[in-house]
Write an enzyme that holds these catalytic residues in place. Structure first.
Site, mmCIF file in Angstrom:
data_model
loop_
_atom_site.group_PDB
_atom_site.id
_atom_site.type_symbol
_atom_site.label_atom_id
_atom_site.label_comp_id
_atom_site.label_asym_id
_atom_site.label_seq_id
_atom_site.Cartn_x
_atom_site.Cartn_y
_atom_site.Cartn_z
ATOM 1 N N LYS A 265 0.816 -1.211 0.000
ATOM 2 C CA LYS A 265 0.000 0.000 0.000
ATOM 3 C C LYS A 265 0.861 1.277 0.000
ATOM 4 O O LYS A 265 2.077 1.215 0.097
ATOM 5 C CB LYS A 265 -0.960 -0.020 1.198
ATOM 6 C CG LYS A 265 -2.006 -1.133 1.086
ATOM 7 C CD LYS A 265 -2.873 -0.960 -0.138
ATOM 8 C CE LYS A 265 -4.067 -1.882 -0.174
ATOM 9 N NZ LYS A 265 -3.757 -3.282 -0.424
HETATM 10 C C1 LIG Z 1 -10.110 -2.436 -1.892
HETATM 11 C C2 LIG Z 1 -9.501 -3.190 -0.743
HETATM 12 N N1 LIG Z 1 -10.180 -3.272 0.408
HETATM 13 C C3 LIG Z 1 -9.676 -3.921 1.475
HETATM 14 C C4 LIG Z 1 -8.451 -4.540 1.414
HETATM 15 C C5 LIG Z 1 -7.941 -5.281 2.606
HETATM 16 O O1 LIG Z 1 -6.785 -4.697 3.112
HETATM 17 P P1 LIG Z 1 -5.912 -5.473 4.205
HETATM 18 O O2 LIG Z 1 -4.985 -6.377 3.465
HETATM 19 O O3 LIG Z 1 -5.187 -4.383 4.940
HETATM 20 O O4 LIG Z 1 -6.855 -6.212 5.071
HETATM 21 C C6 LIG Z 1 -7.710 -4.485 0.237
HETATM 22 C C7 LIG Z 1 -6.409 -5.142 0.159
HETATM 23 O O5 LIG Z 1 -5.714 -5.138 -0.809
HETATM 24 C C8 LIG Z 1 -8.241 -3.799 -0.880
HETATM 25 O O6 LIG Z 1 -7.581 -3.734 -2.036
#
Ligand SMILES: Cc1ncc(COP(=O)(O)O)c(C=O)c1O
Length: 412
Positions: free
Chosen positions: A198
């Site tokens: 990210k």
């Molecule tokens: C659009 C979106 N929402 C939620 C997430 C979930 O993030 P995390 O890996 O921090 O749980 C991601 C992860 O890539 C994502 O792309």
């Protein structure tokens, strides 16, 4: 051709992060403690949020947000078909029913006009479950049309949970994503991700921002439903007593992660500048080809450029998206696809009996999207290598050129 493979999205960790993590490990406090508190407060200030809660992932932030809003079996929650599975998993695990809606053809964000139609239709069906929330996902870092969603949410008395996993730092009509809880006409919570790929990272991690009362409730949900966290119980001013007021999750952030986050946050603006510069160079290079559609940026949008997603105009190309990716890989360029629409994933397809054309825009766009490397660690040479590789692949696969060659062969 490049000698070394260019990975799709590695993190950029500096010596300051490493020193801060080491300092944490040498201290007596490695889990949620003073560094998490500082990170929450500095993050809230950076995005202009009233309050922030650091958690173990954006997925956890989404789950905790739904719990804090008391969304439960019998409710429905609307979100986009074009997202990572975890947006929809969070709804599914809350016991509510996810209602997928198709996307805008240009930004690929959740389409407010279709949400308005869907929510109207659900409200007219007397047997339907109540829509309690809408989860717009700021896809790739381009903000959703939030005023349209606030209007819909006000009219139907439901909350907004922004999935801002990609949207750090993104701006909607002059307002930073994460800052709208105070002015929004409905309850609004925002979920950020600090996963390794990210725009800033804590390896794994996430942040939930919103109004202080909701964040106070979310804080209890994030730690077993306990009324006092460990820092309050075990620090010198603390006392051992606690109550458990709900069957909470265990998704608190550790001070080790916050140590990374404190320094990444300071570098966020420089990271974002570099991402924007790479995106600009790509659009300059690829915008001249009829074979591509480059990402849009609406006049009111400040794009976070988490992902640079090039769209192939397949009717102009004698290749598929998958072959395009293979040819880039052969030229040592890592790419990815964001995302396989949720309704095509077997769990959701089978449970809700979806067919691909239930969300025709998501289904069509999925077949022509390629995410190119776009991250601050890329050198100018890396960027030039990506441009060269993509240009070579498009030249080798132009349908117009092939038609011209076939036509001239037919004449001889
Ligand atoms: C659009 C979106 N929402 C939620 C997430 C979930 O993030 P995390 O890996 O921090 O749980 C991601 C992860 O890539 C994502 O792309």
């Amino acid at each position: 051709m490049r000698k070394a493979f260019l990975p799709f999205s590695p993190p950029l960790i500096g010596e300051a992060e490493i020193a801060e993590v080491a300092d944490t490990l040498r201290s007596d406090w490695i889990t949620t403690g003073p560094k998490v508190k500082r990170f929450e407060s500095e993050f809230a200030q950076a995005v202009g949020a009233p309050s922030a809660l650091a958690v173990s992932s954006c997925t956890a932030a989404l789950e905790v947000a739904l719990a804090a809003l008391k969304i439960s079996p019998g409710d429905s929650v609307i979100t986009t078909a074009m997202t990572f599975c975890s947006t929809v998993h969070a709804i599914e695990r809350s016991g509510a029913t996810p209602v997928l809606v198709d996307i805008e053809p240009d930004t690929l964000n959740l389409d407010p006009a279709r949400v308005r139609d869907t929510i109207g239709e659900l409200t007219r069906q007397s047997h339907s479950r109540r829509v309690r929330a809408i989860i717009p996902v700021h896809l790739y870092g381009h903000p959703c049309d939030m005023d349209a969603f606030f209007d819909i949410a006000s009219a139907h008395d439901c909350a907004i949970i922004e999935d801002a996993a990609h949207a750090l730092p993104a701006v909607y009509k002059g307002r930073t994503i994460g800052s709208m809880a105070d002015t929004a006409p409905v309850s609004t919570l925002t979920c950020f991700s600090f996963y390794a790929t990210k725009n800033m990272t804590t390896a794994e991690g996430g942040m939930l921002t919103g109004a202080s009362e909701l964040i106070d409730d979310a804080r209890i949900w994030a730690l077993h439903g306990m009324s006092r966290d460990a820092w309050k119980r075990y620090s010198s001013e603390g006392s051992w007593g606690y109550d458990v007021v709900c069957p909470g999750f265990k998704c608190n952030m550790t001070d080790i992660q916050a140590a990374l986050g404190l320094h990444q946050l300071q570098r966020l603006s420089a990271f974002h500048q570099r991402r924007s510069e790479i995106a600009r160079r790509y659009t300059e290079a690829f915008g001249v080809f009829d074979e591509f559609t480059t990402p849009v940026e609406r006049s009111w949008a400040g794009h976070a450029w988490h992902l640079y997603v090039l769209r192939l105009n397949l009717h102009e190309l004698a290749t598929t998206r998958d072959q395009f990716i293979t040819e880039l890989q052969r030229r040592k360029i890592g790419t990815s696809v964001h995302f396989i629409p949720v309704h095509l994933l077997s769990y959701y397809r089978d449970k809700y009996r979806y067919s691909p054309d239930d969300f025709p825009t998501a289904n069509r766009e999925f077949q022509r999207i390629v995410s190119l490397p776009c991250y601050p660690r890329m050198s100018d040479e890396d960027v030039a290598d990506v441009i060269q590789a993509v240009t070579e692949v498009v030249h080798a696969n132009r349908r117009r050129k092939q038609v011209a060659v076939q036509a001239s062969a037919a004449c001889t």
